[in-house]
Design an enzyme around this catalytic site. Sequence first.
Site, PDB file in Angstrom:
ATOM      1  N   ARG A 265      37.313 103.960 -11.542  1.00 57.86           N
ATOM      2  CA  ARG A 265      38.364 104.110 -12.547  1.00 57.86           C
ATOM      3  C   ARG A 265      39.666 103.740 -11.852  1.00 57.86           C
ATOM      4  NH1 ARG A 265      36.556 102.932 -17.081  1.00 57.86           N
ATOM      5  NH2 ARG A 265      35.622 104.511 -18.398  1.00 57.86           N
TER       6      ARG A 265
ATOM      7  N   LYS B 180      29.655 112.999 -25.801  1.00 61.70           N
ATOM      8  CA  LYS B 180      30.168 113.861 -24.732  1.00 61.70           C
ATOM      9  C   LYS B 180      30.055 115.330 -25.175  1.00 61.70           C
ATOM     10  CE  LYS B 180      32.090 109.733 -23.587  1.00 61.70           C
ATOM     11  NZ  LYS B 180      31.865 108.490 -24.345  1.00 61.70           N
TER      12      LYS B 180
ATOM     13  N   PHE C 171      35.090  96.084 -16.453  1.00 64.67           N
ATOM     14  CA  PHE C 171      34.415  96.993 -15.519  1.00 64.67           C
ATOM     15  C   PHE C 171      32.917  97.137 -15.792  1.00 64.67           C
ATOM     16  CE2 PHE C 171      34.021 100.598 -18.416  1.00 64.67           C
ATOM     17  CZ  PHE C 171      34.969 100.292 -19.370  1.00 64.67           C
TER      18      PHE C 171
ATOM     19  N   PHE D  58      42.866 104.624 -22.972  1.00 64.26           N
ATOM     20  CA  PHE D  58      41.434 104.615 -22.701  1.00 64.26           C
ATOM     21  C   PHE D  58      40.950 103.199 -22.982  1.00 64.26           C
ATOM     22  CE2 PHE D  58      36.917 104.949 -23.415  1.00 64.26           C
ATOM     23  CZ  PHE D  58      36.570 105.463 -22.179  1.00 64.26           C
ATOM     24  N   THR D  59      39.984 102.748 -22.191  1.00 68.47           N
ATOM     25  CA  THR D  59      39.570 101.335 -22.203  1.00 68.47           C
ATOM     26  C   THR D  59      39.248 100.803 -23.609  1.00 68.47           C
ATOM     27  OG1 THR D  59      37.361 102.127 -21.668  1.00 68.47           O
ATOM     28  CG2 THR D  59      38.721 101.387 -19.821  1.00 68.47           C
TER      29      THR D  59
ATOM     30  N   ASP E 187      41.989 111.691 -30.291  1.00 66.06           N
ATOM     31  CA  ASP E 187      40.705 111.349 -29.676  1.00 66.06           C
ATOM     32  C   ASP E 187      40.095 112.665 -29.204  1.00 66.06           C
ATOM     33  OD1 ASP E 187      38.566 110.699 -28.067  1.00 66.06           O
ATOM     34  OD2 ASP E 187      39.507 108.913 -27.218  1.00 66.06           O
TER      35      ASP E 187
ATOM     36  N   TYR F  12      18.100 105.902 -47.163  1.00 56.06           N
ATOM     37  CA  TYR F  12      19.193 104.968 -46.855  1.00 56.06           C
ATOM     38  C   TYR F  12      20.548 105.574 -47.223  1.00 56.06           C
ATOM     39  CZ  TYR F  12      21.890 100.741 -46.268  1.00 56.06           C
ATOM     40  OH  TYR F  12      22.805  99.837 -45.821  1.00 56.06           O
TER      41      TYR F  12
HETATM   42  C1  LIG Z   1      38.105 109.586 -24.234  1.00 54.61           C
HETATM   43  C2  LIG Z   1      37.129 108.600 -24.786  1.00 54.61           C
HETATM   44  N1  LIG Z   1      37.400 107.982 -25.941  1.00 54.61           N
HETATM   45  C3  LIG Z   1      36.541 107.083 -26.456  1.00 54.61           C
HETATM   46  C4  LIG Z   1      35.386 106.736 -25.818  1.00 54.61           C
HETATM   47  C5  LIG Z   1      34.504 105.666 -26.405  1.00 54.61           C
HETATM   48  O1  LIG Z   1      33.330 106.202 -26.887  1.00 54.61           O
HETATM   49  P1  LIG Z   1      31.933 105.431 -26.910  1.00 54.61           P
HETATM   50  O2  LIG Z   1      31.553 105.147 -25.491  1.00 54.61           O
HETATM   51  O3  LIG Z   1      31.014 106.388 -27.583  1.00 54.61           O
HETATM   52  O4  LIG Z   1      32.119 104.178 -27.684  1.00 54.61           O
HETATM   53  C6  LIG Z   1      35.054 107.363 -24.611  1.00 54.61           C
HETATM   54  C7  LIG Z   1      33.825 106.999 -23.908  1.00 54.61           C
HETATM   55  O5  LIG Z   1      33.669 107.101 -22.713  1.00 54.61           O
HETATM   56  C8  LIG Z   1      35.961 108.321 -24.075  1.00 54.61           C
HETATM   57  O6  LIG Z   1      35.716 108.941 -22.908  1.00 54.61           O
END
Ligand SMILES: Cc1ncc(COP(=O)(O)O)c(C=O)c1O
Length: 437
Positions: free
Chosen positions: A364, A240, A430, A106-107, A197, A54
């Site tokens: 997108r 990624k 989306f 980013f979303t 990021d 743990y």
């Molecule tokens: C540039 C970027 N930042 C953050 C994220 C978010 O990561 P996760 O999907 O692992 O939560 C993504 C995911 O597609 C991304 O492409």
Amino acid sequence: MTTEKQRNKFIIDAGYNTFLLRSEDVYIDLLTDSGTSAMSDRQWAAIMMGDEAYAGSRNYYNLEAAVTKFYGYKYTLPTHQGRGAEHIISQILIKPGDIIPGNMYFTTTRLHQEIAGGTFVDVIIDEAHDPESLHPFKGNIDIDKLSAVIKKYGAKKIPYVTVSTSVNMAGGQPLSIANLKEVRKLTQKHGIRLVHDMTRVAENAYFIQQREPGYKTKSIAKIILEICALTDIATMSAKKDALVNIGGILAMNDVKIYAEAQNLAVVYEGLHTYGGLAGRDMEAMAVGISESVQDLHIRARIGQVEYLGEKLKERGIPTVLPFGGHGIFLNAAKILSHLPQEQFPGQTLAAEIYKDSGVRSMERGIVSAGRDKKGKNIFPKLELVRLTIPRRVYTQAHMDVVAESVERVFLRREKIKGLTMVFEPEYLRFFQARFKQ
Ligand SMILES: Cc1ncc(COP(=O)(O)O)c(C=O)c1O
């Protein structure tokens, strides 16, 4: 393999949203490069080395060592995926009313900033919003735009600037070291942190090596360290670049913020030495990071993306240029120019490609952009379909099948009808929205 008749039914059942298809009904899956890459033999061997204690798992310390060795950050907090890291850092640093400038939204990143009470402001260069601009570093920050934001709101209202390497929403476009140095100089002058990021930092490093004067003979590994050294804190979706199916990282050099992050982790993720992951997942991530910085790997990966891009270019199909690092982005606004943006050209095109061949892609554009704080639809300049390529999974022959399918849809584009949204979820619409023709 499915028949066209079956696919016509599947896409209606999925509400014309490729996220709602079953993967067994998909032939070639280019929905995302997130968590879909193939792990290597070394990573699978690492899975067998899981220390599932743990607390204080050996795998955590191996991951921490890999983050410091390859990214240079001193402190590491594992998270279940990228958005877990974004949530924690947003909650720690953002106060209601704050402003967070960044190189395109980013979303998930923007949503966590908003949930914490902040407002995202886009300071990317204008070329990033033009699919046909051939600027080599469309991920760059516009220094004048950033200065104007600092002047308008004051540094006290800006807890940090977000810098993304390989800007996803712009089509996987890189930023240059020269630009990052300028951003660093300006923000340091005002005492503003940089949050990086680094989800696709290795892919960005490849473009620097290929395009930025002075970097031709530097290794990807060295360039990554140089990028990271210019920032204070990093969030990462390890699904990624880092070649794992699940996992994320929050990394930094500031011990006080790290202590706060460790504390929030126990509320939302898990103890700070596992952050919602199994020990084996952290071990696979540590190995994946070491593989992701290898020059030959990155060259092969981006080479495959370029291969698909060239195939589409030969066929006269409009895409975002230059080709990005993790996929080819089709210019849906241009391909379906007879559809107004309110009829979701990107969403429509992704559904049509699926119907044609079982190739899955994703929108997108206006659906991904969502609504502003007043509830109004945001109309992004880029209305795209992303053909995202998982790493180490497909062959060039699969890419040929994709290009042929996109061409067939392109040739009958004028007959394609738009969509209307019939269900809209509150967050990140989306993923789960539903449509009708
Ligand atoms: C540039 C970027 N930042 C953050 C994220 C978010 O990561 P996760 O999907 O692992 O939560 C993504 C995911 O597609 C991304 O492409």
